[in-house]
Design a protein around this motif. Structure first.
Motif, PDB file in Angstrom:
ATOM      1  N   THR A 199       0.826  -1.208   0.000  1.00 42.27           N
ATOM      2  CA  THR A 199       0.000   0.000   0.000  1.00 42.27           C
ATOM      3  C   THR A 199       0.860   1.258   0.000  1.00 42.27           C
ATOM      4  O   THR A 199       0.634   2.195  -0.778  1.00 42.27           O
ATOM      5  CB  THR A 199      -0.922   0.007   1.230  1.00 42.27           C
ATOM      6  OG1 THR A 199      -1.731  -1.164   1.221  1.00 42.27           O
ATOM      7  CG2 THR A 199      -1.814   1.241   1.224  1.00 42.27           C
ATOM      8  N   LEU A 200       1.870   1.277   0.866  1.00 43.91           N
ATOM      9  CA  LEU A 200       2.722   2.462   0.978  1.00 43.91           C
ATOM     10  C   LEU A 200       3.656   2.611  -0.215  1.00 43.91           C
ATOM     11  O   LEU A 200       4.020   3.727  -0.585  1.00 43.91           O
ATOM     12  CB  LEU A 200       3.541   2.393   2.277  1.00 43.91           C
ATOM     13  CG  LEU A 200       2.738   2.379   3.584  1.00 43.91           C
ATOM     14  CD1 LEU A 200       3.672   2.238   4.778  1.00 43.91           C
ATOM     15  CD2 LEU A 200       1.893   3.637   3.720  1.00 43.91           C
ATOM     16  N   LEU A 230     -14.220  -0.502  -3.605  1.00 50.20           N
ATOM     17  CA  LEU A 230     -12.985  -1.202  -3.961  1.00 50.20           C
ATOM     18  C   LEU A 230     -12.247  -1.681  -2.722  1.00 50.20           C
ATOM     19  O   LEU A 230     -11.718  -2.801  -2.692  1.00 50.20           O
ATOM     20  CB  LEU A 230     -12.080  -0.279  -4.786  1.00 50.20           C
ATOM     21  CG  LEU A 230     -10.735  -0.872  -5.217  1.00 50.20           C
ATOM     22  CD1 LEU A 230     -10.936  -2.064  -6.149  1.00 50.20           C
ATOM     23  CD2 LEU A 230      -9.872   0.190  -5.903  1.00 50.20           C
ATOM     24  N   VAL A 231     -12.215  -0.854  -1.676  1.00 51.26           N
ATOM     25  CA  VAL A 231     -11.584  -1.269  -0.422  1.00 51.26           C
ATOM     26  C   VAL A 231     -12.299  -2.486   0.157  1.00 51.26           C
ATOM     27  O   VAL A 231     -11.666  -3.445   0.627  1.00 51.26           O
ATOM     28  CB  VAL A 231     -11.592  -0.100   0.585  1.00 51.26           C
ATOM     29  CG1 VAL A 231     -11.165  -0.572   1.975  1.00 51.26           C
ATOM     30  CG2 VAL A 231     -10.672   1.021   0.122  1.00 51.26           C
ATOM     31  N   CYS A 232     -13.631  -2.478   0.106  1.00 53.04           N
ATOM     32  CA  CYS A 232     -14.414  -3.585   0.672  1.00 53.04           C
ATOM     33  C   CYS A 232     -14.189  -4.886  -0.096  1.00 53.04           C
ATOM     34  O   CYS A 232     -13.935  -5.936   0.503  1.00 53.04           O
ATOM     35  CB  CYS A 232     -15.900  -3.224   0.674  1.00 53.04           C
ATOM     36  SG  CYS A 232     -16.345  -1.873   1.793  1.00 53.04           S
ATOM     37  N   LEU A 253      -3.187   1.833  -3.628  1.00 52.20           N
ATOM     38  CA  LEU A 253      -3.261   2.234  -2.224  1.00 52.20           C
ATOM     39  C   LEU A 253      -4.568   1.766  -1.607  1.00 52.20           C
ATOM     40  O   LEU A 253      -4.613   1.278  -0.473  1.00 52.20           O
ATOM     41  CB  LEU A 253      -3.144   3.756  -2.102  1.00 52.20           C
ATOM     42  CG  LEU A 253      -1.793   4.409  -2.378  1.00 52.20           C
ATOM     43  CD1 LEU A 253      -1.933   5.924  -2.329  1.00 52.20           C
ATOM     44  CD2 LEU A 253      -0.756   3.946  -1.368  1.00 52.20           C
ATOM     45  N   PHE A 254      -5.649   1.921  -2.356  1.00 47.64           N
ATOM     46  CA  PHE A 254      -6.957   1.517  -1.857  1.00 47.64           C
ATOM     47  C   PHE A 254      -7.123  -0.008  -1.922  1.00 47.64           C
ATOM     48  O   PHE A 254      -7.656  -0.619  -0.987  1.00 47.64           O
ATOM     49  CB  PHE A 254      -8.054   2.207  -2.671  1.00 47.64           C
ATOM     50  CG  PHE A 254      -8.062   3.691  -2.540  1.00 47.64           C
ATOM     51  CD1 PHE A 254      -8.762   4.305  -1.514  1.00 47.64           C
ATOM     52  CD2 PHE A 254      -7.355   4.494  -3.425  1.00 47.64           C
ATOM     53  CE1 PHE A 254      -8.768   5.678  -1.378  1.00 47.64           C
ATOM     54  CE2 PHE A 254      -7.352   5.869  -3.302  1.00 47.64           C
ATOM     55  CZ  PHE A 254      -8.060   6.471  -2.270  1.00 47.64           C
ATOM     56  N   LYS A 255      -6.669  -0.597  -3.010  1.00 49.98           N
ATOM     57  CA  LYS A 255      -6.810  -2.048  -3.147  1.00 49.98           C
ATOM     58  C   LYS A 255      -6.026  -2.791  -2.070  1.00 49.98           C
ATOM     59  O   LYS A 255      -6.572  -3.660  -1.376  1.00 49.98           O
ATOM     60  CB  LYS A 255      -6.337  -2.484  -4.535  1.00 49.98           C
ATOM     61  CG  LYS A 255      -6.414  -3.992  -4.737  1.00 49.98           C
ATOM     62  CD  LYS A 255      -5.849  -4.423  -6.080  1.00 49.98           C
ATOM     63  CE  LYS A 255      -5.891  -5.943  -6.217  1.00 49.98           C
ATOM     64  NZ  LYS A 255      -5.336  -6.401  -7.507  1.00 49.98           N
ATOM     65  N   GLU A 256      -4.757  -2.457  -1.923  1.00 44.60           N
ATOM     66  CA  GLU A 256      -3.921  -3.171  -0.956  1.00 44.60           C
ATOM     67  C   GLU A 256      -4.244  -2.764   0.468  1.00 44.60           C
ATOM     68  O   GLU A 256      -4.056  -3.555   1.399  1.00 44.60           O
ATOM     69  CB  GLU A 256      -2.447  -2.926  -1.257  1.00 44.60           C
ATOM     70  CG  GLU A 256      -2.010  -3.386  -2.648  1.00 44.60           C
ATOM     71  CD  GLU A 256      -2.218  -4.863  -2.874  1.00 44.60           C
ATOM     72  OE1 GLU A 256      -2.307  -5.614  -1.884  1.00 44.60           O
ATOM     73  OE2 GLU A 256      -2.299  -5.281  -4.048  1.00 44.60           O
ATOM     74  N   GLY A 257      -4.717  -1.518   0.670  1.00 42.83           N
ATOM     75  CA  GLY A 257      -5.158  -1.117   2.003  1.00 42.83           C
ATOM     76  C   GLY A 257      -6.327  -1.967   2.470  1.00 42.83           C
ATOM     77  O   GLY A 257      -6.367  -2.445   3.614  1.00 42.83           O
ATOM     78  N   GLY A 258      -7.308  -2.167   1.582  1.00 46.16           N
ATOM     79  CA  GLY A 258      -8.407  -3.057   1.920  1.00 46.16           C
ATOM     80  C   GLY A 258      -7.941  -4.483   2.124  1.00 46.16           C
ATOM     81  O   GLY A 258      -8.418  -5.189   3.025  1.00 46.16           O
TER      82      GLY A 258
END
Length: 489
Positions: free
Chosen positions: A62-63, A277-279, A401-406
């Motif tokens: 994510t980072l 997308l996060v979900c 960032l959003f995909k891997e954060g979720g």
């Protein structure tokens, strides 16, 4: 247009699909779908500990995604036709080194580290290295499609489908060796497949440079500012207008991140899309990383798990192939909702499968392929429509960032839920989260009338924002070019 006369126009080695083929073969060897069982058998970790390792990996992905994308765009500016590809290979090499070091714990006296800490550190490095691979490869593909006379960015799925195809056969070939030899077979395979990636990167870069040399021979040198104005008129991507090296300072990266983020969240639809997308990413992370542990508890062999991957890919490939039609007909939002519905159905079905009945699991795997394929093409198309020319890899890194954060939240909380309660409870909660995400996106699309057609207002907003960013960079670069002249006077 001169590309139409190039003899390399339709060659396999000139298309990003060759990179997808090699990187997916490599991914099979360095963990892939078998990463959680690998950590269970090689590192002797519990489900919760495996979840924490993979969650840390997701955090670093994510980072590192936006940083990796920005680095790749910068490298492409310095080394045209090769910069992004070199970043991809660097990420593959670093990931392989991190993977191989998992075996060091059994060889060297590393008593100062706990087993869990050692593998968490390695997975964090592995995650950062992977962030240099797939987001950058997606950005490279988008730019290639926009510059090719036969394709457009909605053909992304047709390029990427070659990766899942070899992924399926690679897992099918690997699974019997895991039954016969064990996970130690992955170490030499990691080295071999890394070499394969290096060779395909070299071939791809050489082909792109040869095409560019042919174009340079046939095309007269025109003023770059005139090309820029013409490109805004006809909507074609342009090459950098300055010979100066791109600005890669941390301040510049932060300002670019803020500007590109504003483009993505400029509408209610954009905000709801990112939340959904996060979900769905949290749910996919549970399945991609922990489901094989669940299958193992049901009494499955590694060969049957390999067959499950083949079934998944068999239904994922048509989604990628017909991706342009799906996106044109329904738009990225509805395609993502289709992904959520398939995931919700499959996750709940896992909770009613009795032990020893893997056949029922295989019947549900087609939904996995549809889930992944729809979410991937929707995600890439959503960000590709918004990003300015020259920011393709940065944009894909930003959406990661959003995909891997979720994914990080899903795999960490899923591992805890599986250990503390049960795997069935883990799937139930995951299905609930995805249901909330899809309901939010549906409501956002209904409230935003213009978002029912994916190509109306958000595209015009992104074009305006993109133009402002490119114009600002053009002025900055032009001033940098004029400074030496003024100093000489």
């Amino acid at each position: 247009d001169k590309l139409e006369n190039s003899p390399l126009r339709n060659a396999l080695i000139c298309k990003p699909r060759i990179l997808y083929i090699s990187t997916f073969i490599w991914l099979t060897a360095v963990g892939g779908r078998f990463l959680a069982p690998f950590l269970e058998h090689e590192a002797k970790l519990s489900t919760a500990q495996i979840g924490s390792c993979i969650a840390i990996q997701q955090i670093t992905i994510t980072l590192g995604s936006f940083v990796g994308g920005s680095l790749a765009d910068s490298m492409e500016g310095r080394y045209p036709q090769s910069g992004r590809a070199l970043v991809i290979f660097a990420g593959v090499v670093l990931s392989t080194i991190s993977f191989l070091l998992h075996g060091v714990f059994h060889v060297l006296p590393l008593s100062i580290f706990s087993t869990t800490l050692w593998h968490q550190i390695l997975q964090s490095f592995y995650g950062f290295a992977v962030s240099l691979v797939f987001p950058v490869l997606d950005g490279l593909t988008i730019e290639f499609l926009e510059n090719h006379p036969d394709f457009n960015r909605k053909d992304y799925g047709k390029e990427r489908l070659y990766g899942p195809l070899v992924w399926a056969f690679s897992n099918l070939i690997l699974s019997p060796f895991l039954d016969w030899i064990g996970f130690t077979v992955c170490y030499p395979l990691a080295v071999v497949t890394t070499s394969i990636v290096g060779y395909t990167v070299f071939v791809f870069v050489r082909s792109q440079q040869q095409i560019q040399d042919n174009l340079d021979d046939e095309t007269s040198h025109t003023d770059s500012e005139v090309e820029f104005v013409a490109s805004l008129t006809i909507g074609q991507p342009v090459q950098p207008v300055s010979e100066t090296e791109p600005n890669t300072s941390p301040l510049h990266l932060c300002s670019s991140l803020v500007l590109l983020m504003k483009i993505l969240v400029a509408t209610l639809y954009g905000i709801c899309f990112l939340f959904c997308l996060v979900c769905i990413s949290s749910g996919q992370a549970v399945v991609d990383n922990l489901v094989f542990l669940f299958f193992e508890a049901l009494g499955s062999s590694w060969i049957v798990m390999g067959i499950s991957v083949v079934i998944k890919i068999a239904f994922e490939v048509p989604v990628f192939y017909f991706g342009p039609f799906l996106l044109q007909r329904y738009g990225a939002g509805w395609v993502l909702i289709i992904s959520c519905v398939c995931y919700f159905t499959r996750a709940l079905s896992y909770t009613v499968i009795p032990k020893g009945h893997m056949l029922y699991v295989l019947l549900m795997e087609p939904l996995h392929g549809i889930t992944y394929g729809c979410s991937q093409i929707a995600m890439v198309d959503f960000v590709a429509e918004s990003m300015p020319p020259g920011y393709e890899a940065s944009g894909q890194g930003l959406i990661y960032l959003f995909k891997e954060g979720g994914g990080m939240l899903g795999v960490y909380l899923g591992g805890l839920a599986s250990d503390l309660v049960s795997p069935k409870f883990m799937f139930q909660m995951s299905a609930l989260v995805v249901c909330i995400g899809s309901a939010t996106l549906t409501l956002g699309m209904l409230l935003s009338r213009h978002r029912i057609d994916h190509n109306i207002l958000p595209q015009s907003e992104s074009v305006l924002a993109s133009t402002r960013i490119v114009e600002a960079e053009m002025v900055e670069n032009q001033e940098a070019r004029n400074e030496p002249k003024e100093h000489g006077r």
